[in-house]
Design an enzyme around this catalytic site. Sequence first.
Site, PDB file in Angstrom:
ATOM      1  N   GLY A 529      11.930 -25.382 -16.498  1.00 47.80           N
ATOM      2  CA  GLY A 529      12.136 -25.184 -15.064  1.00 47.80           C
ATOM      3  C   GLY A 529      13.533 -24.671 -14.812  1.00 47.80           C
ATOM      4  O   GLY A 529      14.284 -24.408 -15.763  1.00 47.80           O
ATOM      5  N   PHE A 531      16.034 -26.131 -13.920  1.00 42.68           N
ATOM      6  CA  PHE A 531      17.065 -27.068 -14.390  1.00 42.68           C
ATOM      7  C   PHE A 531      17.289 -26.972 -15.884  1.00 42.68           C
ATOM      8  O   PHE A 531      18.326 -27.344 -16.390  1.00 42.68           O
ATOM      9  CB  PHE A 531      16.605 -28.492 -14.057  1.00 42.68           C
ATOM     10  CG  PHE A 531      15.223 -28.765 -14.570  1.00 42.68           C
ATOM     11  CD1 PHE A 531      15.022 -29.151 -15.887  1.00 42.68           C
ATOM     12  CD2 PHE A 531      14.108 -28.579 -13.756  1.00 42.68           C
ATOM     13  CE1 PHE A 531      13.746 -29.350 -16.381  1.00 42.68           C
ATOM     14  CE2 PHE A 531      12.833 -28.781 -14.258  1.00 42.68           C
ATOM     15  CZ  PHE A 531      12.645 -29.161 -15.560  1.00 42.68           C
ATOM     16  N   VAL A 534      12.171 -29.273 -21.016  1.00 45.51           N
ATOM     17  CA  VAL A 534      11.770 -30.648 -21.324  1.00 45.51           C
ATOM     18  C   VAL A 534      11.087 -30.668 -22.691  1.00 45.51           C
ATOM     19  O   VAL A 534      10.227 -29.831 -22.973  1.00 45.51           O
ATOM     20  CB  VAL A 534      10.793 -31.208 -20.264  1.00 45.51           C
ATOM     21  CG1 VAL A 534      10.462 -32.660 -20.584  1.00 45.51           C
ATOM     22  CG2 VAL A 534      11.384 -31.101 -18.875  1.00 45.51           C
ATOM     23  N   LYS A 549      14.875 -34.342 -21.246  1.00 45.11           N
ATOM     24  CA  LYS A 549      15.134 -33.245 -20.318  1.00 45.11           C
ATOM     25  C   LYS A 549      16.551 -32.756 -20.588  1.00 45.11           C
ATOM     26  O   LYS A 549      17.515 -33.510 -20.457  1.00 45.11           O
ATOM     27  CB  LYS A 549      14.995 -33.783 -18.896  1.00 45.11           C
ATOM     28  CG  LYS A 549      15.131 -32.777 -17.797  1.00 45.11           C
ATOM     29  CD  LYS A 549      14.435 -33.339 -16.548  1.00 45.11           C
ATOM     30  CE  LYS A 549      15.230 -33.105 -15.297  1.00 45.11           C
ATOM     31  NZ  LYS A 549      14.609 -33.762 -14.134  1.00 45.11           N
ATOM     32  N   ASP A 645      12.356 -35.294  -2.792  1.00 45.79           N
ATOM     33  CA  ASP A 645      11.632 -34.178  -3.396  1.00 45.79           C
ATOM     34  C   ASP A 645      10.244 -34.629  -3.845  1.00 45.79           C
ATOM     35  O   ASP A 645       9.840 -34.431  -4.989  1.00 45.79           O
ATOM     36  CB  ASP A 645      12.440 -33.603  -4.568  1.00 45.79           C
ATOM     37  CG  ASP A 645      12.017 -32.173  -4.910  1.00 45.79           C
ATOM     38  OD1 ASP A 645      11.283 -31.556  -4.098  1.00 45.79           O
ATOM     39  OD2 ASP A 645      12.404 -31.689  -5.983  1.00 45.79           O
TER      40      ASP A 645
END
Length: 871
Positions: A529, A531, A534, A549, A645
């Site tokens: 993602g 960020f 993972v 992560k 979120d």
Amino acid sequence: MEKTCTGFALGAILLHLLLLSLPNLSIAEVTVYSPDEIFSIGCGSSINSSTPDGRNWIGDSNTKLLHDSQNTVAAPALTPSTQQGPYTYARLSHSQFTYSFPVSTGPKFLRLFFRSTSYQNFDPPKAYFSVKSGPYTLLKDFNASLNADADDEPGEYLFREYCIHLEDGKRLNITFIPTTIDSYAFINGIEIVSMPSYLYYTNPDVVDSAGLPQLVGLTNPIPIENNYALETKYRLRVGDAEIPASQDTGMLRSWDVDNKYVTSQSVLSLDIDTITKLRFTKTTPNYTAPDQVYRSLRNMGPDSSKNLRFNLTWQLPIDSGFTYLLRLHFCELDPGVNKPGDLSFYIFVHDQLVEDWADVLGWSDEQKGVPVVRQYAVFIQGNQHQRAYLSLKMHPNPTSLAKDAKLNGIELFKINDSTGNLAGPNPDPLRAQTPEVPHHSSEKKSNGTTRTLFAAIAGAVSGVVLLSLIVVFFLVKRKKNVAVDDKKEGTSRGSGSSSLPTNLCRYFSIAEVRAATNNFDKLFMVGAGGFGNVYKGYIDDGATCVAIKRLKPGSQQGKQEFVNEIEMLSQLRHLNLVSLVGYCNESNEMILVYEFIDRGTLREHIYGTDNPSLSWKHRLQICIGASRGLHYLHTGAKHMIIHRDVKSTNILLDEKWVAKVSDFGLSRIGPIGSSMTHVSTQVKGSIGYLDPEYYKRQRLTEKSDVYSFGVVLLEVLSGRQPLLRTVEKQQVSLVDWAKHLYHKGSLGAIVDAKLKGQIAPQCLHRFGEVALSCLLEDGTQRPSMNDVVGVLEFVLQLQDSAVNGVVPLVVSGEDYEDSEDMFSSTHSSMQLSDHSNSTGLNTTSYGSKESDRLMIVPKNVFSEINDPKGR
Ligand SMILES: *[C@@H]1O[C@H](CO)[C@@H](O)[C@H](O)[C@H]1NC(C)=O
Ligand SMILES: *[C@@H]1O[C@H](CO)[C@@H](O)[C@H](O)[C@H]1NC(C)=O
Ligand SMILES: *[C@@H]1O[C@H](CO)[C@@H](O)[C@H](O)[C@H]1NC(C)=O
Ligand SMILES: *[C@@H]1O[C@H](CO)[C@@H](O)[C@H](O)[C@H]1NC(C)=O
Ligand SMILES: *[C@@H]1O[C@H](CO)[C@@H](O)[C@H](O)[C@H]1NC(C)=O
Ligand SMILES: *[C@@H]1O[C@H](CO)[C@@H](O)[C@H](O)[C@H]1NC(C)=O
């Protein structure tokens, strides 16, 4: 129902009369144990003062207890204390100083009270010292401000309690030693209270080893010998409000709440019986714990088939490398349990079976109301700089008549190691980087006082038959009010008087992480993602599967979220929240390690993939789980936490399809204090799920999560994304489309084609109603997560009874419109439940034409719904 109400009213009137006729009723304060010695010393003070907890603090300047006093400074704090206690003055020094108490032989409580704040020219970050007493190291290189910041109740106040056994003719010396030349040591209060000889220490004259702590994993009992020092880590009253020092059996122990440590589902049963006089025994004397401890408890719940599927679980954060003494308190008062075998369960301590036939009635010679204490000793492997959890799990014995497990109280002590050390590491500074939150004043539970009063009354009148009947009536009434715990979480919070380690997180080295992921091998990647990536990995020599992560390095915002997520998650434990195992921030890496959740995201199981479609019932159960997790976030932790979120990709599913809310990177501590109702903040979140109110006014409340959750509910119902650009304009926004259809009375049109024929009409209606109520423009009109949990549980019940043929199932969504009228008429008389602890019940409309309808549905009216003509 009506009958019950009348009965209740009558009872209330009688009780009222009773109160009037007994004007001088006061709650008897019986001191069960009177300590021979109590020293409560206000350090640095020259005045004596008393506090409402019954303590008389003697200024240390009036005593000869302090040695080396010439090197010390007595100074007032620069800011007034918000807490009662010895916090106005402190004794401080850059060199070592000792208090020496002339005490008699025997076991003593030693309590240390600290307030980490500025005193004259002593600044909090420079307080860095060790505390020793005789051969024992109580604190080592203790950074007071770091501990205060990271404490379970962040604030200035720190409290530690120890048990030390004094030998003949020895003085109890407490020495404070600054660690470095420029650091200082300080203390605000010292308390020494003598305790009964064999409360925690083992009586050497008793040869029968039955009552001795049993060493977990081995069969040999271990006596608590006089040369052991203990540090109290937890003293918990299970299932109800804290018990303050003043209400202890005379030793000024405080009993904290347990709900922060319960990680499984559970149910509270309060006041099972307030009449039966507890019968203490020689092995469990009346000073062991206050009566109240034995009159409240936590159990698994009424559903035996469900209880066989999980463990009633507590997780207590601790330091590794020490042996712990665990004391469990039980008392059988349940009218439904009458002989041994009626209720028996397994007990696991640190995942090892310690009892395969825990039968409280059996332990207490088949007598009701006999308190029992069972003790276990467990060594927690690891080095003393690691944090770990000590788990306590209970599970019904399948051969027991009732399938349940229950507990009244927990005490956990750390035992000194072979060098006499009791000190653990300072918390990780990472925790302290986040802004300090003001000290949380504990909420007083309204039902606490009524209950105490009630207990007094019950005691006073138990001989009178008529009155007893009323009392019995009340007991029955109360017993019905068992509340599922996560509805009550947050109503009883601790007051921060206990010493709890708080950095609950494990630290991983980058080498460990690389080993776990085969050096970030692509084959181990399970997600990616904005960020970062993972990975799935194995730690502890392959024993534990985790999700790793790895955040993209460099971004400042990412760093903040990284810290934030660790801060939030390490405090939280709930079945429906993903738990954080640990983190790594070595060599510019920001890595978070979570429990691995097998089945991935909720979204993957409702649309966009080839996964088999989830059944409606499964979807409902998942929604209930996720809503419980969010409810816990909002109310279960010390401070309200707003997720910010919530979306279908942040709800994960484990191998048993249990929903786990994840991704706390954006979470915020909610408003603190009664004058604040929202947090102003930069708008963050995901498109399609954003609360319009938050978006427009930048006011963040927990109701923003409720909004986003409403979107998730619609996704679950419709099997589509919140925003779809490729469809006709009216349908682009799932929320707008659903609102439109709902008001037309044709919500059936939105139902996922794969669910056609599965949803009972009334179930669809209720589900739609709660989803849309979550989506109301005005946040205050939206239900609380607690309300949402309640309604969804109810919807599931409706669905179950529909499937069982009690009410007809519709064949397709179109049939829905026709059935709706019948449905409404049967429900217009739905009543508001008396959910005793549910404040802020949302009884307002949901923007629909049936706006006068109340939406909280008590579970017990359910049976009436099956019979529409019943009213
Ligand atoms: C507690 O037990 C002791 C010894 O059995 C007894 O003497 C004392 O009266 C009891 N105290 C109370 C308050 O029940
Ligand atoms: C404080 O209490 C101690 C012990 O009771 C007593 O000796 C002392 O005189 C008192 N001091 C003051 C200032 O009242
Ligand atoms: C103690 O912790 C504080 C943070 O709360 C830090 O600023 C300070 O440097 C620490 N002191 C020592 C001596 O490590
Ligand atoms: C306690 O401290 C006093 C004064 O420092 C000292 O004389 C005494 O020996 C110490 N006693 C013990 C048991 O350490
Ligand atoms: C309960 O906990 C024990 C010990 O960890 C474990 O072996 C058992 O499988 C658990 N049972 C359930 C139903 O989770
Ligand atoms: C605790 O410390 C004392 C004093 O150093 C020592 O004698 C005792 O063996 C220690 N206890 C344990 C369990 O190691």
